[in-house]
Design an enzyme around this catalytic site. Structure first.
Site, PDB file in Angstrom:
ATOM      1  N   TYR A 498       0.840  -1.200   0.000  1.00  0.00           N
ATOM      2  CA  TYR A 498       0.000   0.000   0.000  1.00  0.00           C
ATOM      3  C   TYR A 498       0.876   1.252   0.000  1.00  0.00           C
ATOM      4  CZ  TYR A 498      -3.926   3.075   1.129  1.00  0.00           C
ATOM      5  OH  TYR A 498      -4.867   4.064   1.104  1.00  0.00           O
ATOM      6  N   SER A 578      -6.790   1.219  -4.270  1.00  0.00           N
ATOM      7  CA  SER A 578      -6.785   2.630  -3.892  1.00  0.00           C
ATOM      8  C   SER A 578      -5.372   3.197  -4.084  1.00  0.00           C
ATOM      9  CB  SER A 578      -7.296   2.790  -2.463  1.00  0.00           C
ATOM     10  OG  SER A 578      -7.680   4.121  -2.210  1.00  0.00           O
ATOM     11  N   ASP A 661     -18.212   4.416  -6.968  1.00  0.00           N
ATOM     12  CA  ASP A 661     -17.081   4.847  -6.146  1.00  0.00           C
ATOM     13  C   ASP A 661     -16.970   6.367  -6.208  1.00  0.00           C
ATOM     14  OD1 ASP A 661     -14.710   5.313  -4.828  1.00  0.00           O
ATOM     15  OD2 ASP A 661     -13.616   3.688  -5.795  1.00  0.00           O
ATOM     16  N   HIS A 696     -16.151   2.173  -3.061  1.00  0.00           N
ATOM     17  CA  HIS A 696     -14.716   2.015  -2.860  1.00  0.00           C
ATOM     18  C   HIS A 696     -14.371   0.758  -2.077  1.00  0.00           C
ATOM     19  CE1 HIS A 696     -10.780   3.762  -3.321  1.00  0.00           C
ATOM     20  NE2 HIS A 696     -10.516   3.647  -2.028  1.00  0.00           N
TER      21      HIS A 696
END
Length: 725
Positions: A498, A578, A661, A696
């Site tokens: 991430y 994301s 989203d 999302h």
């Protein structure tokens, strides 16, 4: 070995889309022409649906930047051209995925890894326990109340609110006396919430309805007269979800009154782009208000609710550091702070004093402090020790008092405790153990499962090890690798990370990734810079102008897997969602040779326009501002949409997003996919999967999660060579 793409699929695809496509469109950095040449499915060019290319070019700081697919930013609910494009891409992808035999294998395996009862951390109010529970076959969790005698009753079941399972309750909180529950409903994956109130005794909703809540806490007044929440002004009809958001504020809603009478509690009109949220200390005396521009640094203000005649007291203003309140002991407020402590420390401030003097209570330790809670007469502090969770105990004066004996090497997801109540709860998980709620007795130190977790999957066959490797600049980076016990030699590996907003990736259970391990592959989670595994410095090293370090860490991780023979040369698939989707897009552009497949999900792909949509302006502090030259040049250098480079073989790429989203709008994925399909990147497919009635990720129905995960894993298995039964 999964069979190669069948000739039957190519026949279907060309018949269906030859009229639309004909030739590939010119990409941002090159072009290619679709020709019917070799019948070999691995080398035959794929004819994608046609995508219009506009002559949009903007000049920034002397640099001409083409944006030929800006038209894909249109709202498909009103823009028929965009809607038609999505339909053609979705049909094309469905045809491809339907021929992957691994889908059924993974769908069955996912059904088993999701098939366990997930219990959320309990909140104790008025002698009652309130908690969420979700069985494996439920699309959404239900809210349950357990009374002192152990009798349970379901209070809220979202399945009654929608037939397709897309309605979910998200934020919720019981009043201090346990008489009412305020809960926020999310529909279709949107970030917008509508707050309702339930009378616990009757089980019936009250007349209270609060709309336009977003990025909110729910904080009940101590007397149960109402609650504090955060919302935007009514956006009005016809305002697109992608529009920018301003004037977020905290309001107080009094039970039994219409929302029009809600009282404005806190706002920042001079800084309309800020997010403002309020929580109350456990005794209900102090309201703690956070106000942030970038989701990382927040100003902190306090309102003494026993002295409402006074304005909010600003404790932290224009902070370059990170502060968050833990709770209070009388008039002393305890906070976590990174000021003078990059791995964070615990400080106290006496709110009865006229001047705010912060005193170190628990100094910075050898590991990163990620959370702290008051329980009984102790502080339970969660530390990351090389990205693994450890709970250390401290007395209220800050003196050390041992550690909590956790079940193994894993992560602590949540803790709930209150001052003077020796009963606390801990949610713990690891690669081979789903989230499990433990009851912890602060006085005796006993930790035991509050609810036993059973699962229809053999997690005992999974082994986890932590390895370290050197990144491009020599930085030592940790990585967790999970495989089946007894695995010998290189196996296809899913690599994920991430690396943004200081968020960490400890070794927790993933129902989505576990089937990959059970089928013989490996999962590697990399704790790249930009996360918070080693404190503020680790985040800063992958933030803003330092963002390239995050990508270098992932590239070095992929190289390590190959050199160490953990993965075969063409057996690594990279996955992220994301900010992790951004990471996948950037890394694949920079080193496409390292990956057989890529799975960027709900990614931030246009780094020059991310701040134009919904809450994207809140990310300026994380990524940089495209309107500043140094930031612009840095963002342009790694923006996935702008750096697709023709002439190099790219991995197979499945881009996933969702139509509802409104956090990372799907236009990011649309434009990126169009650029991929336009460029000459070799014969492997570049496909788009758009989930409908989803956002999302929060509140996504289990069935939709399983269907999407089965497609992604089967796609990765096809191109990494993972052998499936």
């Amino acid at each position: 070995m999964v069979p190669l793409i069948s000739r039957r699929w190519f026949g279907k695809a060309i018949c269906a889309f030859a009229v639309l496509a004909g030739t590939h469109r010119t990409g941002l950095a090159g072009e290619s022409t679709a020709k019917e040449s070799s019948p070999n499915p691995d080398t035959r060019p794929i004819v994608y649906p046609g995508t219009k290319r506009d002559a949009v070019v903007e000049t920034h700081f002397g640099v001409s930047v083409p944006d030929p697919y800006r038209w894909l930013e249109g709202d498909p609910r009103t823009d028929m051209e965009v809607a038609a494009w999505i339909d053609s891409q979705q049909g094309f992808t469905t045809n491809y995925l339907s021929d992957l035999p691994g889908r059924d294998v993974f769908r069955r395996s996912l059904a088993s890894t999701f098939d366990y009862v997930r219990v959320g951390i309990p909140q104790k109010s008025g002698g009652r326990y309130f908690f969420t529970r979700r069985a494996g076959d439920q699309n959404q969790p239900v809210l349950v109340m357990r009374d002192g005698a152990g009798q349970e009753r379901i209070l809220i079941d979202p399945a009654r609110c929608s037939k397709d399972g897309t309605a979910a309750f998200v934020e919720w909180r019981a009043s201090r006396d346990g008489a009412r529950v305020a809960y926020a409903v999310q529909d279709g994956g949107s970030d917008w919430r509508t707050i309702h109130v339930l009378d616990v005794t009757t089980g019936k909703p009250t007349s209270d309805v609060v709309q336009w809540a977003r990025f909110t806490q729910i904080a009940w007044a101590n007397d149960g007269s109402g609650f504090y929440y955060s919302r935007y002004p009514d956006p009005g009809p016809g305002v697109a979800d992608a529009a920018g958001l301003i004037n977020h504020a905290v309001y107080f809603h009094r039970i039994g009154t219409p929302q029009a009478e809600d009282t404005l509690f806190f706002a920042t009109p001079s800084k309309p782009g800020r997010l403002n949220s309020a929580g109350l200390t456990a005794d209900g005396r102090y309201a703690i208000i956070y106000s942030t521009d970038d989701l990382v640094h927040a100003d902190v203000s306090v309102v003494d609710l026993e002295r409402r005649d006074q304005p909010p007291r600003v404790l932290i203003e224009n902070a370059a550091d990170r502060w968050s309140a833990i709770g209070n002991v009388g008039t002393k407020l305890l906070l976590m702070a990174t000021k003078g402590a990059e791995r964070s420390k615990i400080v106290s401030v006496d709110l009865a004093a006229s001047k705010s003097m912060f005193i170190d209570l628990v100094p910075e330790q050898d590991s990163h402090l990620t959370g702290a809670y008051i329980a009984g007469d102790r502080i339970l502090a969660i530390y990351f020790v090389d990205a693994k969770s450890e709970i250390r105990r401290f007395r209220l004066d800050g003196s050390p008092d041992g550690v909590v004996d956790l079940p193994g090497t894993g992560m602590v997801r949540a803790v709930f405790g209150e001052l003077e109540n020796p009963e606390a709860f801990v949610v713990y998980a690891s690669f081979n153990q789903p989230d499990t709620v433990y009851r912890y007795d602060v006085e005796t130190g006993q930790l035991g499962a509050w609810v036993e977790t059973e699962i229809d999957a053999d997690l005992t066959s999974i082994t986890v090890e932590q390895r370290f490797f050197r990144s491009k600049d020599g930085t030592r980076v940790p990585m967790f690798i999970a495989r089946r016990k007894g695995t010998v030699g290189p196996v296809p590996t899913l690599l994920t990370g991430y690396g943004a907003f200081g968020s960490s990736m400890p070794p927790g259970y993933s129902a989505m990734l576990t089937p990959w391990i059970l089928q013989g592959g490996a999962v590697a989670i990399v704790n790249i810079r930009g996360g918070g595994e080693y404190g503020a410095a680790w985040h800063e090293a992958g933030r803003g102008l330092n963002k390239q370090n995050s990508f270098d860490d992932m590239i070095s991780a992929a190289e390590y897997l190959r050199v160490s023979k953990m993965a075969p040369p063409d057996g690594v698939a990279i996955y992220g969602d994301s900010a992790g989707g951004l990471m996948v897009g950037a890394v694949v552009n920079q080193r496409p040779d390292l990956f057989a497949a890529a799975l960027p999900s709900v990614g931030v792909m246009d780094m020059l326009r991310f701040d134009k949509f919904t809450g994207g302006a809140l990310w300026l502090g994380e990524y940089g501002n495209p309107e500043r030259e140094a930031d612009f040049r840095n963002l342009l250098a790694f923006s996935p949409y702008h750096n697709v480079r023709a002439g190099k073989p790219y991995p197979a790429i499945l881009v996933t997003t969702a139509d509802a989203d409104n956090r990372v709008v799907p236009a990011h994925s649309f434009k990126y996919l169009a650029a991929l399909q336009a460029a000459d990147l070799g014969p492997r497919p570049r496909l788009l999967r758009v989930d409908t009635g989803a956002g999302h990720g929060t509140g996504k129905p289990t069935i939709k999660v399983i269907e999407e995960a089965a497609d992604m894993l089967a796609f990765a298995a096809r191109w990494t060579g993972l052998k499936l039964p």
